[in-house]
Design an enzyme around this catalytic site. Structure first.
Site, PDB file in Angstrom:
ATOM      1  N   GLU A 164      -2.159  -6.471  -4.660  1.00  0.00           N
ATOM      2  CA  GLU A 164      -1.729  -7.025  -3.577  1.00  0.00           C
ATOM      3  C   GLU A 164      -2.031  -6.623  -2.269  1.00  0.00           C
ATOM      4  OE1 GLU A 164       2.736  -7.616  -6.101  1.00  0.00           O
ATOM      5  OE2 GLU A 164       2.719  -6.481  -4.189  1.00  0.00           O
ATOM      6  N   LYS A 192      -0.428   2.701  -2.698  1.00  0.00           N
ATOM      7  CA  LYS A 192      -0.835   2.212  -1.291  1.00  0.00           C
ATOM      8  C   LYS A 192      -2.268   2.527  -1.047  1.00  0.00           C
ATOM      9  CE  LYS A 192       2.160   5.258   1.332  1.00  0.00           C
ATOM     10  NZ  LYS A 192       3.385   5.418   2.388  1.00  0.00           N
ATOM     11  N   GLU A 226       8.324  -8.553   2.488  1.00  0.00           N
ATOM     12  CA  GLU A 226       7.854  -8.093   3.877  1.00  0.00           C
ATOM     13  C   GLU A 226       7.968  -9.290   4.714  1.00  0.00           C
ATOM     14  OE1 GLU A 226       6.128  -5.219   5.098  1.00  0.00           O
ATOM     15  OE2 GLU A 226       6.481  -3.947   3.522  1.00  0.00           O
ATOM     16  N   ARG A 264      10.264   6.643  -5.684  1.00  0.00           N
ATOM     17  CA  ARG A 264       8.714   6.883  -5.198  1.00  0.00           C
ATOM     18  C   ARG A 264       7.842   7.397  -6.193  1.00  0.00           C
ATOM     19  NH1 ARG A 264       6.727   6.576  -0.069  1.00  0.00           N
ATOM     20  NH2 ARG A 264       8.436   7.165   0.739  1.00  0.00           N
ATOM     21  N   LYS A 310      -1.419  -5.121   1.334  1.00  0.00           N
ATOM     22  CA  LYS A 310      -0.309  -4.627   1.798  1.00  0.00           C
ATOM     23  C   LYS A 310      -0.061  -4.941   3.294  1.00  0.00           C
ATOM     24  CE  LYS A 310       1.400   0.177   2.783  1.00  0.00           C
ATOM     25  NZ  LYS A 310       2.259  -0.384   3.818  1.00  0.00           N
TER      26      LYS A 310
END
Length: 554
Positions: A253, A424, A304, A418, A255
């Protein structure tokens, strides 16, 4: 339970150094809690409200000093309390050092409690909730009155823990993991069942009560609730090669350079929550309008919010934060900076919780909620080809985004975790989110402006310093930061300022070095200020463990 009994137990917990002993002490507290279990599960962590609630006491250190001073007697001022804090270093020790009970405040209990009976945990919880509800003209004086009345009923030990609780500085060694394990042990239920219930409810107090009253079967019935946010799943840094080695194929995806938001839609109305679970519905009306005009059934989405220019191209992250912070004249802010939602995950849809579903399944449900040509949901590509993924990364960067996210397509959604399932990938140098715990006044014409800031990271029992930053901050930003930090000044010694931990800086650096100059054992080489992390609290800043991992991986 009387608050004195809780304070005694908190003191005993604080005296323990072994994790097992601390957990056993909290277990005993829970077993003895009776009807106060939910409240004590929060108080022992230093919380007045559940983590998902955006309510706060809105009590700065100075108001607390005023309340302590009034309860201590006519010859004590707030400045005296602040000076004693500089000497003793901790607000609990300061409050405990005064003889607060029995002062002239005993006649003032109309504002702070009730009579000369022992203060109970339930009564304190009620009074603190009343305090949080105070608003408008004269509210600060009313808050001090309430605190004054409470302190006036406290023994030294009680006063110390009340002051810590009010200023969110409990720090007796009890974290969420301790409360989870203690609830499981106290009521003979599996730790995994408690953790799962907490993940979907974000309410340790409620979960502890269910564990006690309904056992493991009751915990299994705890589900997501629209309007009650949960912690966001988080990502760690990673590489394309590492992701493909671990998963064979990756979900890719873009970011986005935006702010995390959790969307809750009950079928009619939408509510928005930040990464810190603070409600941000009012500042983002166009996102609310998009959700309410598009969705047909109840849903909880993760995504987001990105600021965009007139052409739809992304604007810097700071522009999004301008919108998040805006409380007044939202219409004008909307004209200045437009924002757009990019939803990338679906946690709940049409009455079905999807946390345990694979990412691939969750994304399919997400797409099904929107028209095929909608730009609200984020595109996701599945690939086992490193070159193809790198091409997608180049497209993201060319479009002005931060980079790409690599996700395990078979992984469940783990709130607050996490881990290796989300990674990322950004071309930028790694950054740290540090808590500001001190500062230094400038010199010459800048003598009234803070010019350098002490950076710390989280530890198990507080914070440890990793350096100081002054580079990368403009004069205008220094003026703004000085005004921002003024309510959090705990004490001053010459140019040196001690700050209550409240603000998080995103900091860049060239290297992490071993150093005995700072409490963490590490120092940031050439640190530079990047931004204030408006979306983070000290509790969600980076930890010493992460600093250690980054240092090892250099």
């Amino acid at each position: 339970m009387e608050f004195a009994a809780f304070a005694d137990r908190a003191e005993a917990i604080e005296s323990e150094s072994a994790d097992t002993a601390i957990t056993e002490a909290v277990t005993d507290l829970f077993r003895a809690s009776g009807s106060d279990l939910s409240t004590l599960a929060r108080f022992v962590q230093g919380r007045v409200f559940p983590a998902y609630e955006s309510r706060t006491l809105d009590i700065g250190p100075r108001l607390c000093y005023e309340a302590i001073a009034r309860a201590a007697g006519q010859n004590v001022s707030a400045d005296d309390v602040e000076q004693r804090l500089a000497d003793l270093g901790e607000i609990g020790a300061v409050a405990a050092s005064y003889d607060l009970g029995g002062q002239q405040g005993l006649a003032a209990f109309g504002a702070g409690g009730g009579g000369d009976d022992a203060l109970t945990v339930a009564e304190l919880d009620d009074e603190l909730r009343n305090l949080a509800a105070v608003d408008g003209s004269g509210s600060q004086g009313t808050k001090v009155d309430i605190l004054f009345g409470l302190f006036s009923r406290c023994s030294s030990t009680e006063a110390g823990y009340l002051a810590r609780l009010v200023l969110s500085e409990m720090r007796i060694g009890v974290g969420e993991g301790t409360v989870r394990d203690a609830a499981a042990a106290a009521f003979d239920v599996p730790v995994e069942a408690v953790e799962r219930a907490v993940q979907v409810s974000n309410d340790y107090g409620m979960v502890a009560e269910v564990a006690r009253d309904e056992g493991e079967s009751g915990l299994a019935t705890v589900t997501l609730e629209i309007g009650r946010p949960v912690q966001a799943m988080l990502a760690q840094a990673g590489t394309v090669a590492g992701a493909l080695e671990d998963w064979d194929r990756a979900a890719v995806e873009w970011k986005y350079d935006g702010a995390r938001v959790q969307v809750h839609f009950d079928g009619e109305d939408a509510r928005l929550f930040s990464r810190n679970m603070e409600e941000v519905t009012d500042p983002l009306p166009e996102v609310v309008e998009t959700v309410e005009s598009t969705l047909d059934a109840p849903a909880i989405l993760d995504g987001e919010v990105v600021a965009v220019d007139d052409g739809g191209d992304p604007l810097p992250f700071q522009e999004v934060l301008r919108r998040f912070r805006r409380k007044h004249d939202v219409a004008a802010a909307r004209e200045d900076v437009a924002v757009r939602l990019h939803a990338f995950d679906c946690l709940h849809a049409a009455g079905e919780d999807l946390l345990d579903a694979a990412l691939e399944t969750r994304h399919d449900r997400l797409e099904s909620l929107f028209p095929a040509d909608s730009d609200v949901f984020s595109q996701m590509w599945l690939s086992d080809d490193a070159e193809e993924i790198e091409s997608l990364e180049a497209e993201a960067l060319a479009a002005g985004q931060e980079g790409i996210m690599l996700k395990d397509p078979t992984a469940a959604y783990s709130p607050g975790k996490r881990g290796k399932h989300w990674r990322k990938r950004k071309p930028d140098v790694e950054t740290l989110d540090c808590v500001v715990t001190g500062a230094e006044w400038g010199e010459g014409r800048r003598a009234n402006v803070l010019g350098s800031f002490e950076l710390s990271v989280r530890t198990d029992d507080g914070y440890a310093t990793v350096g100081n930053v002054a580079t990368g901050i403009t004069d205008e930003e220094l003026d703004d930061l000085t005004e921002r930090f003024e309510p959090y000044i705990r004490s001053e010694d010459g140019r040196d300022v001690v700050l209550d931990p409240a603000v998080v800086f995103e900091v860049g650096y060239e290297e992490i070095q071993a150093s005995q100059s700072y409490a963490s054992g590490y120092a940031l080489r050439f640190p530079r200020f990047l931004s204030v992390r408006e979306d983070k609290t000290p509790d969600s800043a980076d930890s010493l463990a992460r600093v250690e991992r980054l240092a090892e991986s250099q």
